[in-house]
Design a protein around this motif. Structure first.
Motif, PDB file in Angstrom:
ATOM      1  N   ILE A 128     -72.248  39.324 -23.993  1.00 61.79           N
ATOM      2  CA  ILE A 128     -70.956  39.609 -24.633  1.00 61.79           C
ATOM      3  C   ILE A 128     -71.161  40.422 -25.912  1.00 61.79           C
ATOM      4  O   ILE A 128     -70.420  41.381 -26.174  1.00 61.79           O
ATOM      5  N   CYS A 129     -72.176  40.057 -26.719  1.00 61.05           N
ATOM      6  CA  CYS A 129     -72.458  40.819 -27.937  1.00 61.05           C
ATOM      7  C   CYS A 129     -72.830  42.262 -27.606  1.00 61.05           C
ATOM      8  O   CYS A 129     -72.399  43.203 -28.289  1.00 61.05           O
ATOM      9  N   ALA A 130     -73.613  42.445 -26.531  1.00 59.50           N
ATOM     10  CA  ALA A 130     -74.014  43.803 -26.127  1.00 59.50           C
ATOM     11  C   ALA A 130     -72.804  44.602 -25.651  1.00 59.50           C
ATOM     12  O   ALA A 130     -72.671  45.796 -25.969  1.00 59.50           O
TER      13      ALA A 130
ATOM     14  N   LEU B 290     -84.130  40.670 -34.764  1.00 59.92           N
ATOM     15  CA  LEU B 290     -84.187  41.022 -36.177  1.00 59.92           C
ATOM     16  C   LEU B 290     -85.593  41.458 -36.590  1.00 59.92           C
ATOM     17  O   LEU B 290     -85.754  42.543 -37.166  1.00 59.92           O
ATOM     18  N   PRO B 291     -86.650  40.670 -36.331  1.00 57.26           N
ATOM     19  CA  PRO B 291     -87.999  41.134 -36.710  1.00 57.26           C
ATOM     20  C   PRO B 291     -88.391  42.437 -36.011  1.00 57.26           C
ATOM     21  O   PRO B 291     -89.036  43.298 -36.625  1.00 57.26           O
ATOM     22  N   PHE B 292     -88.025  42.591 -34.731  1.00 59.21           N
ATOM     23  CA  PHE B 292     -88.340  43.829 -34.008  1.00 59.21           C
ATOM     24  C   PHE B 292     -87.725  45.031 -34.706  1.00 59.21           C
ATOM     25  O   PHE B 292     -88.392  46.049 -34.941  1.00 59.21           O
ATOM     26  N   SER B 293     -86.438  44.925 -35.053  1.00 54.57           N
ATOM     27  CA  SER B 293     -85.755  46.055 -35.689  1.00 54.57           C
ATOM     28  C   SER B 293     -86.354  46.350 -37.064  1.00 54.57           C
ATOM     29  O   SER B 293     -86.573  47.516 -37.419  1.00 54.57           O
TER      30      SER B 293
ATOM     31  N   TYR C 262     -77.850  45.924 -34.555  1.00 55.48           N
ATOM     32  CA  TYR C 262     -76.415  45.744 -34.330  1.00 55.48           C
ATOM     33  C   TYR C 262     -76.142  44.534 -33.438  1.00 55.48           C
ATOM     34  O   TYR C 262     -75.145  43.818 -33.630  1.00 55.48           O
ATOM     35  N   LEU C 263     -77.004  44.292 -32.458  1.00 54.50           N
ATOM     36  CA  LEU C 263     -76.848  43.095 -31.639  1.00 54.50           C
ATOM     37  C   LEU C 263     -76.988  41.840 -32.485  1.00 54.50           C
ATOM     38  O   LEU C 263     -76.235  40.873 -32.322  1.00 54.50           O
ATOM     39  N   PHE C 264     -77.953  41.868 -33.395  1.00 58.22           N
ATOM     40  CA  PHE C 264     -78.127  40.724 -34.285  1.00 58.22           C
ATOM     41  C   PHE C 264     -76.906  40.554 -35.187  1.00 58.22           C
ATOM     42  O   PHE C 264     -76.455  39.431 -35.429  1.00 58.22           O
ATOM     43  N   LEU C 265     -76.341  41.656 -35.680  1.00 61.17           N
ATOM     44  CA  LEU C 265     -75.145  41.587 -36.516  1.00 61.17           C
ATOM     45  C   LEU C 265     -73.989  40.958 -35.742  1.00 61.17           C
ATOM     46  O   LEU C 265     -73.235  40.148 -36.284  1.00 61.17           O
ATOM     47  N   ALA C 266     -73.860  41.310 -34.468  1.00 61.41           N
ATOM     48  CA  ALA C 266     -72.803  40.722 -33.648  1.00 61.41           C
ATOM     49  C   ALA C 266     -72.985  39.211 -33.535  1.00 61.41           C
ATOM     50  O   ALA C 266     -72.003  38.452 -33.561  1.00 61.41           O
TER      51      ALA C 266
ATOM     52  N   ALA D 293     -81.807  39.485 -43.919  1.00 59.19           N
ATOM     53  CA  ALA D 293     -81.156  39.536 -42.616  1.00 59.19           C
ATOM     54  C   ALA D 293     -80.043  40.575 -42.563  1.00 59.19           C
ATOM     55  O   ALA D 293     -79.854  41.250 -41.544  1.00 59.19           O
ATOM     56  N   THR D 294     -79.269  40.712 -43.635  1.00 59.03           N
ATOM     57  CA  THR D 294     -78.114  41.604 -43.604  1.00 59.03           C
ATOM     58  C   THR D 294     -78.195  42.774 -44.583  1.00 59.03           C
ATOM     59  O   THR D 294     -77.433  43.731 -44.443  1.00 59.03           O
ATOM     60  N   ALA D 295     -79.080  42.722 -45.572  1.00 54.61           N
ATOM     61  CA  ALA D 295     -79.184  43.832 -46.527  1.00 54.61           C
ATOM     62  C   ALA D 295     -79.493  45.154 -45.839  1.00 54.61           C
ATOM     63  O   ALA D 295     -78.892  46.188 -46.180  1.00 54.61           O
ATOM     64  N   PRO D 296     -80.414  45.215 -44.856  1.00 58.29           N
ATOM     65  CA  PRO D 296     -80.656  46.501 -44.185  1.00 58.29           C
ATOM     66  C   PRO D 296     -79.466  46.964 -43.361  1.00 58.29           C
ATOM     67  O   PRO D 296     -79.254  48.177 -43.200  1.00 58.29           O
ATOM     68  N   ILE D 297     -78.662  46.018 -42.842  1.00 56.18           N
ATOM     69  CA  ILE D 297     -77.472  46.405 -42.080  1.00 56.18           C
ATOM     70  C   ILE D 297     -76.463  47.077 -43.002  1.00 56.18           C
ATOM     71  O   ILE D 297     -75.875  48.112 -42.669  1.00 56.18           O
ATOM     72  N   VAL D 298     -76.251  46.493 -44.181  1.00 55.35           N
ATOM     73  CA  VAL D 298     -75.334  47.085 -45.156  1.00 55.35           C
ATOM     74  C   VAL D 298     -75.859  48.437 -45.623  1.00 55.35           C
ATOM     75  O   VAL D 298     -75.098  49.410 -45.734  1.00 55.35           O
TER      76      VAL D 298
END
Length: 395
Positions: free
Chosen positions: A6-8, A64-67, A290-294, A352-357
């Motif tokens: 569903i996230c994908a 997350l670690p992979f990305s 992005y999958l992790f963010l979802a 966890a979220t700083a690189p996403i932002v």
């Protein structure tokens, strides 16, 4: 597996819609990454997605670690570090905002909170300066009751993730803010532009061999870093628990893994492995991110806010103090909104979220979020204990 699917699907539909003419006006106002975060939140609230599932833990432990590993390996670290001390200063002002916001919130809401609420608020300060490991460390250090963990976790996820969503939304209005703040963000724009141009110039059509190679590099990196992190934790953990239990709680297996991923990834970025970015590595890393963010969005169940209204109000005031401090610093230092957002999220969300932002503002500068998030991990325990002392004085 259903949760990952569903996230994908949500991520795929959002990115598909960004290329449709009927949606372009909408995405000029609302960044696509906001929908990737909030659509799973809506699905979780409506019961279409669970707010907790083993799949989310798997995504945290592997995606997350992979990305992060691939993003570090494919980055020009020398250029990124050229951003300078202003980034660190903004991050530290964000920390100051968290330290001050806790006592202010307690002063305002103490009459409606449990007698020992200062202890669990102290634990929350650890989470908002680095992450969950800091939360556990401060909780144990001050002897917070387990019965209050539930409501405060709701505050952590609901208020903290809502602020993450606001920061993502603000990325679409960066130029307006920088113009009002009389900020020169030319260096950031040029750095991002150079990275993007180099990636485009060097980009090659990804073959099956390239994709398998990137998967092998990323997953092997996560596996090795996780294994070494486990060994370090097994060797040093008992000694740290005996001599410095608060510090031991911060340096968990996952913390060691993130530190190793960053260190080894930076080292490998100076080798030919950096070229994997032009062969699809960067795109694969962002897809995993992005999958992790979802999955993060799915855990932020809006209905949970009804279970802890006073704690929620205290958390909102706390975040507002943090925001006021970091934006005041941005005004004084003429800091760009990018550094405000990443400096704030390096505290509130951690690595966890700083690189996403960071990626929402400048796609090529996500590693800055990683580095600043790790700084939050390292100082979170000390800053959290200082906040605990101030909260105790207020109580």
């Amino acid at each position: 597996m259903a949760e990952i699917t569903i996230c994908a699907v949500i991520c795929a539909l959002v990115f598909w819609s960004t290329n449709q003419g009927w949606a372009k006006k909408f995405y000029k106002i609302v960044p696509s990454i906001v929908l990737i975060y909030y659509l799973p939140t809506l699905a979780s609230t409506l019961g279409l997605l669970p707010s907790q599932a083993p799949a989310y833990d798997w995504m945290r432990d592997w995606l997350l670690p992979f990305s992060l590993f691939i993003l570090m390996v494919t980055s020009d670290i020398r250029a990124i570090l050229g951003i300078g001390r202003k980034a660190i200063i903004m991050m530290l002002f964000g920390t100051l905002g968290v330290i001050l916001g806790g006592p202010v919130a307690l002063i305002l809401f103490q009459a409606w909170l449990p007698e020992d609420a200062w202890k669990i608020l102290a634990a929350l300060s650890g989470s908002w300066i680095g992450g969950g490991g800091n939360f556990a460390a401060i909780k144990e250090a001050v002897g917070a009751s387990d019965s209050m963990v539930g409501p405060i976790i709701i505050v952590d996820t609901a208020v903290g993730y809502t602020w993450t969503g606001i920061l993502l939304f603000m990325s679409r209005h960066e130029k307006w803010f920088d113009r009002i703040n009389r900020t020169d963000s030319t260096a950031l724009q040029e750095l991002n532009s150079n990275f993007s141009r180099l990636e485009q110039e060097n980009r090659k059509v990804s073959s099956v061999s390239d994709i398998l190679g990137i998967l092998a590099i990323g997953l092997f990196g996560v596996l090795v870093c996780g294994y070494i992190g486990d060994r370090i934790d097994a060797l040093i953990g008992p000694l740290m628990e005996a001599k410095a239990p608060d510090l031991a709680a911060v340096f968990s297996k996952f913390t060691w893994m993130v530190i190793l991923i960053t260190t080894i990834g930076i080292a490998l970025s100076f080798t030919r492995l950096r070229e994997t970015g032009s062969r699809g590595g960067t795109s694969m890393a962002y897809a995993a991110l992005y999958l992790f963010l979802a999955s993060l969005g799915a855990k932020a169940d809006i209905m949970g806010l009804l279970d802890a209204p006073v704690f929620i109000l205290a958390g909102i005031v706390w975040i507002m103090v943090h925001v006021a401090v970091i934006f005041t610093a941005a005004r004084i230092l003429r800091a760009p909104l990018f550094l405000v957002a990443v400096g704030s999220q390096a505290n509130i969300g951690g690595v966890a979220t700083a690189p996403i932002v960071a990626a929402a503002y400048y796609k090529s500068l996500a590693p800055i979020g990683v580095l600043m998030g790790i700084l939050g991990y390292l100082i979170g325990n000390y800053a959290g204990l200082l906040t605990a002392y101030l909260l105790k004085m207020v109580a």
